[in-house]
Every structure is written in structure tokens, then in C-alpha cells.
Design an enzyme around this catalytic site. Structure first.
Site, PDB file in Angstrom:
ATOM      1  N   ASN A 165      -9.232  -6.794   2.112  1.00  0.00           N
ATOM      2  CA  ASN A 165      -8.870  -7.931   1.248  1.00  0.00           C
ATOM      3  C   ASN A 165      -8.811  -9.264   1.985  1.00  0.00           C
ATOM      4  O   ASN A 165      -9.294 -10.272   1.478  1.00  0.00           O
ATOM      5  CB  ASN A 165      -7.575  -7.641   0.475  1.00  0.00           C
ATOM      6  CG  ASN A 165      -6.376  -7.466   1.359  1.00  0.00           C
ATOM      7  OD1 ASN A 165      -6.489  -6.928   2.456  1.00  0.00           O
ATOM      8  ND2 ASN A 165      -5.226  -7.902   0.903  1.00  0.00           N
ATOM      9  N   GLU A 263       1.595  -0.832   6.954  1.00  0.00           N
ATOM     10  CA  GLU A 263       1.710  -1.909   5.954  1.00  0.00           C
ATOM     11  C   GLU A 263       0.916  -1.445   4.746  1.00  0.00           C
ATOM     12  O   GLU A 263      -0.314  -1.427   4.774  1.00  0.00           O
ATOM     13  CB  GLU A 263       1.114  -3.217   6.498  1.00  0.00           C
ATOM     14  CG  GLU A 263       1.647  -3.652   7.853  1.00  0.00           C
ATOM     15  CD  GLU A 263       3.035  -4.264   7.784  1.00  0.00           C
ATOM     16  OE1 GLU A 263       3.664  -4.225   6.719  1.00  0.00           O
ATOM     17  OE2 GLU A 263       3.500  -4.774   8.812  1.00  0.00           O
ATOM     18  N   CYS A 297      -1.747  -7.879  -1.119  1.00  0.00           N
ATOM     19  CA  CYS A 297      -0.735  -6.826  -1.080  1.00  0.00           C
ATOM     20  C   CYS A 297       0.585  -7.310  -1.666  1.00  0.00           C
ATOM     21  O   CYS A 297       1.312  -6.550  -2.291  1.00  0.00           O
ATOM     22  CB  CYS A 297      -0.536  -6.333   0.341  1.00  0.00           C
ATOM     23  SG  CYS A 297      -0.132  -7.640   1.504  1.00  0.00           S
ATOM     24  N   GLU A 473       6.484  -5.743  11.410  1.00  0.00           N
ATOM     25  CA  GLU A 473       5.785  -6.567  12.395  1.00  0.00           C
ATOM     26  C   GLU A 473       6.198  -8.008  12.137  1.00  0.00           C
ATOM     27  O   GLU A 473       6.921  -8.303  11.197  1.00  0.00           O
ATOM     28  CB  GLU A 473       4.276  -6.335  12.305  1.00  0.00           C
ATOM     29  CG  GLU A 473       3.913  -4.897  12.703  1.00  0.00           C
ATOM     30  CD  GLU A 473       2.433  -4.683  13.017  1.00  0.00           C
ATOM     31  OE1 GLU A 473       1.805  -5.561  13.614  1.00  0.00           O
ATOM     32  OE2 GLU A 473       1.919  -3.602  12.636  1.00  0.00           O
TER      33      GLU A 473
HETATM   34  P1  NAD Z   1      -7.686   1.757   2.321  1.00  0.00           P
HETATM   35  O1  NAD Z   1      -6.447   2.508   2.600  1.00  0.00           O
HETATM   36  O2  NAD Z   1      -8.705   2.384   1.438  1.00  0.00           O
HETATM   37  O3  NAD Z   1      -8.457   1.403   3.668  1.00  0.00           O
HETATM   38  C1  NAD Z   1      -7.849   0.683   4.712  1.00  0.00           C
HETATM   39  C2  NAD Z   1      -8.524   1.049   6.027  1.00  0.00           C
HETATM   40  O4  NAD Z   1      -8.267   2.423   6.295  1.00  0.00           O
HETATM   41  C3  NAD Z   1     -10.032   0.880   6.024  1.00  0.00           C
HETATM   42  O5  NAD Z   1     -10.458   0.405   7.282  1.00  0.00           O
HETATM   43  C4  NAD Z   1     -10.519   2.312   5.810  1.00  0.00           C
HETATM   44  O6  NAD Z   1     -11.798   2.533   6.329  1.00  0.00           O
HETATM   45  C5  NAD Z   1      -9.477   3.095   6.588  1.00  0.00           C
HETATM   46  N1  NAD Z   1      -9.315   4.494   6.178  1.00  0.00           N
HETATM   47  C6  NAD Z   1      -9.546   5.052   4.970  1.00  0.00           C
HETATM   48  N2  NAD Z   1      -9.276   6.374   5.014  1.00  0.00           N
HETATM   49  C7  NAD Z   1      -8.858   6.658   6.270  1.00  0.00           C
HETATM   50  C8  NAD Z   1      -8.417   7.838   6.929  1.00  0.00           C
HETATM   51  N3  NAD Z   1      -8.356   9.005   6.290  1.00  0.00           N
HETATM   52  N4  NAD Z   1      -8.048   7.752   8.212  1.00  0.00           N
HETATM   53  C9  NAD Z   1      -8.073   6.567   8.858  1.00  0.00           C
HETATM   54  N5  NAD Z   1      -8.495   5.425   8.302  1.00  0.00           N
HETATM   55  C10 NAD Z   1      -8.875   5.461   7.017  1.00  0.00           C
HETATM   56  O7  NAD Z   1      -7.216   0.350   1.764  1.00  0.00           O
HETATM   57  P2  NAD Z   1      -8.143  -0.814   1.197  1.00  0.00           P
HETATM   58  O8  NAD Z   1      -8.650  -0.376  -0.135  1.00  0.00           O
HETATM   59  O9  NAD Z   1      -9.103  -1.231   2.268  1.00  0.00           O
HETATM   60  O10 NAD Z   1      -7.083  -2.000   1.045  1.00  0.00           O
HETATM   61  C11 NAD Z   1      -6.298  -2.190  -0.096  1.00  0.00           C
HETATM   62  C12 NAD Z   1      -4.900  -1.672   0.117  1.00  0.00           C
HETATM   63  O11 NAD Z   1      -4.325  -2.281   1.267  1.00  0.00           O
HETATM   64  C13 NAD Z   1      -3.961  -2.013  -1.028  1.00  0.00           C
HETATM   65  O12 NAD Z   1      -3.160  -0.908  -1.314  1.00  0.00           O
HETATM   66  C14 NAD Z   1      -3.105  -3.140  -0.459  1.00  0.00           C
HETATM   67  O13 NAD Z   1      -1.834  -3.303  -1.041  1.00  0.00           O
HETATM   68  C15 NAD Z   1      -3.016  -2.739   0.966  1.00  0.00           C
HETATM   69  N6  NAD Z   1      -2.665  -3.882   1.805  1.00  0.00           N
HETATM   70  C16 NAD Z   1      -1.403  -3.924   2.326  1.00  0.00           C
HETATM   71  C17 NAD Z   1      -0.999  -5.007   3.102  1.00  0.00           C
HETATM   72  C18 NAD Z   1       0.385  -5.057   3.688  1.00  0.00           C
HETATM   73  O14 NAD Z   1       0.590  -5.821   4.618  1.00  0.00           O
HETATM   74  N7  NAD Z   1       1.333  -4.280   3.207  1.00  0.00           N
HETATM   75  C19 NAD Z   1      -1.902  -6.049   3.360  1.00  0.00           C
HETATM   76  C20 NAD Z   1      -3.181  -5.972   2.806  1.00  0.00           C
HETATM   77  C21 NAD Z   1      -3.549  -4.873   2.030  1.00  0.00           C
END
Ligand code: NAD
Length: 503
Positions: A165, A263, A297, A473
Site C-alpha cells: 500500500n 504491524e 492500515c 515500533e
Molecule cells: P499481505 O499480508 O498479503 O502481504 C504482506 C507481505 O507479506 C508481502 O510482501 C507478501 O509477499 C508477504 N507474504 C505473504 N504471505 C507470506 C507468508 N506466508 N510468509 C511470509 N511472507 C508472506 O498484505 P498486503 O495485502 O500486502 O497488505 C495489506 C495489509 O497490510 C492490510 O491488512 C493492511 O491493514 C496491512 N497494513 C498494516 C500496516 C500497519 O502498520 N499496521 C501498514 C500497512 C498495511
């Protein structure tokens, strides 16, 4: 404004045809040359092939990072030297700010005016953690018998996994404190948005980072990401992404008892009392959920409004939402761009259908704007009369869709705010300051804002409660995560050790 699929706005110049890994100071392809395509969300036309990393690239990257950590000079540099490098990285980002913003906007669909802020913030992250590390002290504890002094050591090779994002900004949010602490790193960026990370190797190299200190492996999460989490040579993982992914990572990391910073997702409430400055509350509510295309997020995706002003507030919110300019992310007039990927677009649209089926009242948006026949565009969408049992109230949609729910009392507002499994952010609007504090205290959330919007001070704790995350963090807390505090005890006088083995 309609996008011009191959026009100058949509296609930044000099795009790489192939996006490679960066391991031990070299750009490398995957073993066997495996790649996957990435597309521009405004057109869904592929623009590049990305090296698809898996176990062998992760092994090579961790080995390089481990050499740079154990045998290299990085952890042994003075904090001033590491801080100087971080400031040079910030210079390199600022020098390329326009390019970074253009690539980020093109790759994610984020409106260009918002991408500019992301690049600036990424530079600030490096500057900030450069400053933090030189100003930190180590504690000492003195008792009558002994002095204990704390020694802070970097934990080792840090695995950094980031979402799509706000890719560049979040990569910098992890890289800067990890490097400042003296860790070496392996970064695995999100597979849908690898473009801006492609600039990091040259920025770090120009800043003087020794080979192996910074390694980048692209790839699908379930392969490259999972290999990084499961690697025995990576003692800590900082992850930002979905809650379900976070849980899978925790299970895998348990085998090695890794340090984790999580996060995760959110479904944050924006609580508006009748006595609030309603114009400011409206601005904040709209920006809170429709900026970054709603893919934020900390989005205030549940707006809770006191019943006496509910009807009027819903009308004004819907009217403003209908006027939000949806279009080409490269157009400076655009306020809402295309969603990142057709799969995600379909997921968000499915929630629009779910909301309608559940009986929520659609008062704005809900469909593709007619002037945008291609790309992942959705008009700013507002559901009113949403109840707490509905899925659109409970589940993170992560798109330009907001739910509005009335409440009758302060107690009712708090109860509704807490009725999800998430607890990342909350926004409270009231001119009654005592009530503002009371409600902030009662809402289960890691970060709260009273009469404000999502403005963050980098020194403050960042993170969620409940299923929104684990650990904090921000400021020194980031350094705490990437380093290990050890204690050395020194006797200050005679040690009266109990004498075993003597009659
Ligand atoms: P995602 O969990 O699908 O992917 C995030 C990362 O994890 C990517 O690099 C992906 O390739 C990797 N990943 C996926 N499966 C994995 C596994 N089994 N093992 C290790 N790595 C793996 O999330 P997304 O769709 O990229 O992002 C959206 C989500 O992120 C939303 O839920 C949003 O709320 C959250 N987000 C949270 C914050 C925060 O600070 N709390 C900030 C930004 C986004």
C-alpha cells in the site's frame, strides 16, 4: 480525468524491463531465470518482469547479510558513522524524490500528490533514525553491592517483509532503524509493487553501504517471504501486512523462536459526537478513509456518529464523497486512483455486494465511474445504517469504502468502537475535552487521535492491540526491537558469596 493508457502521464520514462534481486552488492536474477509479471493498476497492462525469488535466493541473501554482520565492519562502526550513512541515504532519496513519487504512483495507483508525501517521509525516516541512534544512551544501575551497565548489540540479520500500500515509505520505516541499530538486512517487498524498491540498491550503494549490508529479494510471499521467515539465520522479522499472514508468520517463526514485530490490519473507528467541529470532523473522516485510495492500515473505515446529527452528517458525507475526483493517479487533480491489483479490486467490489446484500444503505459510489472503463477504479463508496453484526462493519475492506453507524450515548459509542477484532487506530471528535480523554482511554486501540487526523510524530509508539499487531515500533522502540540489551554486573566491593563445600 481519464487515464491515457500509454500516454506520458501513465508511463514514467526509463522503466526497467526486468526487476532483479540485489544480493551481496550485485543485481542478480533468480536461479533458472524465473520471473513474474507486474502491471500498472490504471490499465492492468504488464510493464515489467520481476525476478521470482525462492529458497535459494533467500539462502544467498541471508549468507551475504550474515557475512557482513559477523565478519564485516557494519555492526562495529561507530553510531556516528552509521548515522552519517543514513543521512546520505536520505540525501539520495531527496535527490530522486520526483522519480520515487512517479514510480510509486504508477505502481500502486496512489495519487501523485499523495506519493510526493510518501517519498519525503521515507527520507525523513532515514534522517530521524540516524539522529535517534546518535542520541541514545545505555542505562546503568547502581546498588550498594554492584554496578550493572547495559550494552546494546544489534540482533543480527533482520528479515523485513512489507506490503504494497505504501511500499517505499514502509520499506524505509523498517530499513532505517534496522541499519541504524547495526543489523544487516534482507528485504522482501510486496510482489504487486516492486518498482520503487528497485531504486534502493543504488541509493544505498551511493551512500556507501558495504556489500551484504542491504539485500533485496523479490518474490511471492508464500515462497520468498516464507523462506525468509523460516530461515534459521534470521533471528528477527519485522512484518507489515494482513493479520492472517501475520498469524502464519508467527507459526513458522516459532520453530526458531524469532523476535517478531507485527504491524497488521485494522478497522478503525472515527467517533463523531454532536458537539464536534463538524466541518473539521467531516474533512478528517473523508481524508481518513479515502486518502491512499482507502488502502491505508489506519483508515477510519467505520464512522460512528451521534444520532442527533446522524442524518445531516450522512447527507454531507455522501455529497462530499460523490465529488471526490477519481482518475489517473499521475494527474495532480486526482484524489482517488485505481486500486492496486485486479484481485484486490474484485475483493473490494465483493464487499460492496456484501454490504448491499446485508441491508446497508448505499449513499455514494459503489461502482466503477463511467468515464474510467479500464483499470481498477471504484468511486468513493459510503454505506449508511451499518450495524455491528454486518461483515462490512467487522472485516477490513482496505479500499475506498466506509461504513457509517449511529450511536446514542458515550457508552454506546465506546461499545461500538470496540466491537471488532482489530485495534490499530481511532479518531475521536468532540469539543468536550474530558469526554475526549475518557473515550480515548476506553477505546481498545494502539493509536488514538482527538480532534485531529492521521498525523504521526516519528518518536511515538506505532502499533496495534488485539489482532492489529504485536510489539511497538517508532523512536527508541524501533531500536529496542532491532537490538538486544545485555547487562554486565560488576561488584563494587567484597562479594559475600555463600560458601558451598565448606563445613
Ligand atoms: P499481505 O499480508 O498479503 O502481504 C504482506 C507481505 O507479506 C508481502 O510482501 C507478501 O509477499 C508477504 N507474504 C505473504 N504471505 C507470506 C507468508 N506466508 N510468509 C511470509 N511472507 C508472506 O498484505 P498486503 O495485502 O500486502 O497488505 C495489506 C495489509 O497490510 C492490510 O491488512 C493492511 O491493514 C496491512 N497494513 C498494516 C500496516 C500497519 O502498520 N499496521 C501498514 C500497512 C498495511
Amino acid at each position: 480525468m481519464s487515464p491515457s493508457p500509454d500516454g506520458p502521464w501513465s508511463l514514467p520514462p526509463d522503466l526497467p524491463a526486468v526487476i532483479c534481486h540485489y544480493i551481496d552488492g550485485h543485481y542478480v536474477k533468480s536461479e533458472g531465470g524465473a520471473t513474474f509479471p507486474v502491471a500498472n493498476p490504471a490499465t492492468n497492462k504488464p510493464y515489467a518482469e520481476v525476478a521470482a525469488g525462492s529458497g535459494s535466493e533467500i539462502d544467498a541473501a541471508v549468507a551475504a547479510a550474515d557475512r557482513a554482520f559477523r565478519g564485516g565492519t557494519w555492526p562495529e562502526l561507530s553510531v556516528r558513522q552509521r548515522a552519517a550513512l543514513l543521512h546520505r541515504v536520505a540525501d539520495g532519496i531527496e535527490l530522486r524524490a520526483e522519480r520515487i513519487a512517479a514510480l510509486e504512483s504508477f505502481d500502486t495507483g496512489m495519487p501523485i500528490t499523495q506519493a510526493v508525501g510518501q517519498a519525503a517521509r521515507a527520507a525523513e525516516n532515514f534522517r530521524f533514525f540516524g539522529d535517534v541512534i546518535v542520541s541514545m544512551s545505555e542505562d546503568a544501575y547502581r546498588s550498594r553491592a554492584q554496578l550493572g551497565y547495559v550494552v546494546r548489540k544489534p540482533k543480527g540479520v533482520a528479515g523485513l517483509i512489507t506490503p504494497w500500500n505504501t511500499p517505499f515509505m514502509l520499506e524505509s520505516w523498517k530499513l532505517a532503524p534496522a541499519l541504524a541499530s547495526g543489523c544487516t538486512v534482507v528485504l522482501k517487498p510486496a510482489e504487486w509493487t516492486p518498482l520503487s524498491a528497485h531504486l534502493l540498491p543504488e541509493i544505498l550503494h551511493e551512500a556507501g553501504a558495504p556489500a551484504g549490508v542491504f539485500n533485496l529479494v523479490h518474490g511471492i510471499g508464500e515462497l520468498a517471504g516464507a523462506a525468509l521467515v523460516g530461515h534459521g539465520g534470521v533471528p528477527l522479522v519485522s512484518f507489515t501486512g494482513e493479520t492472517t499472514t501475520g498469524k502464519a508468520i508467527m507459526r513458522s517463526a516459532a520453530d526458531h523462536l524469532k523476535a517478531l514485530s507485527m504491524e497488521l490490519g485494522g478497522k478503525s473507528p472515527c467517533v463523531i459526537f454532536a458537539d464536534a467541529d463538524l466541518e473539521a470532523a467531516l474533512d478528517s473522516a473523508l481524508f481518513g478513509v479515502f486518502s491512499l485510495n482507502g488502502e491505508r492500515c489506519t483508515a477510519g473505515s467505520r464512522i460512528l456518529v451521534e444520532r442527533v446529527i446522524y442524518s445531516e452528517f450522512v447527507d454531507r458525507l455522501a455529497e462530499r464523497a460523490r465529488r471526490i475526483v477519481v482518475g489517473d493517479p499521475a494527474d495532480p487533480m486526482t484524489q482517488l486512483g485505481p486500486l492496486v491489483h485486479p484481485d484486490h479490486y474484485e475483493r473490494v467490489l465483493s464487499y460492496v455486494r456484501i454490504g448491499q446484500a446485508e441491508g446497508a444503505r448505499l449513499v455514494a459510489g459503489g461502482s466503477r465511474p463511467p468515464h474510467l472503463p479500464d483499470g481498477n477504479y471504484l468511486a468513493a463508496t459510503v454505506f449508511a445504517d451499518v450495524t455491528a453484526d454486518m461483515r462490512v462493519f467487522q472485516e477490513e475492506i482496505f479500499g475506498p469504502v466506509v461504513c457509517v453507524t449511529p450511536f446514542d450515548s458515550e457508552h454506546d459509542a465506546i461499545e461500538l468502537a470496540n466491537r471488532t477484532r482489530y485495534g490499530l487506530a481511532a479518531y475521536i471528535w468532540t469539543t468536550n475535552l474530558q469526554r475526549g480523554h475518557r473515550v480515548a482511554d476506553a477505546i481498545e486501540s494502539g493509536m488514538l487521535w482527538i480532534n485531529s487526523y492521521n498525523v504521526r510524530d516519528l518518536r511515538t509508539p506505532f502499533g496495534g492491540v488485539k489482532e492489529s499487531g504485536l510489539g511497538r515500533e517508532g523512536g527508541q522502540l524501533s531500536i529496542d526491537f532491532y537490538s538486544e540489551s545485555r547487562i554486565v554486573h560488576v561488584a563494587l566491593g567484597d562479594t559475600n558469596v555463600p560458601r558451598f563445600g565448606i563445613e
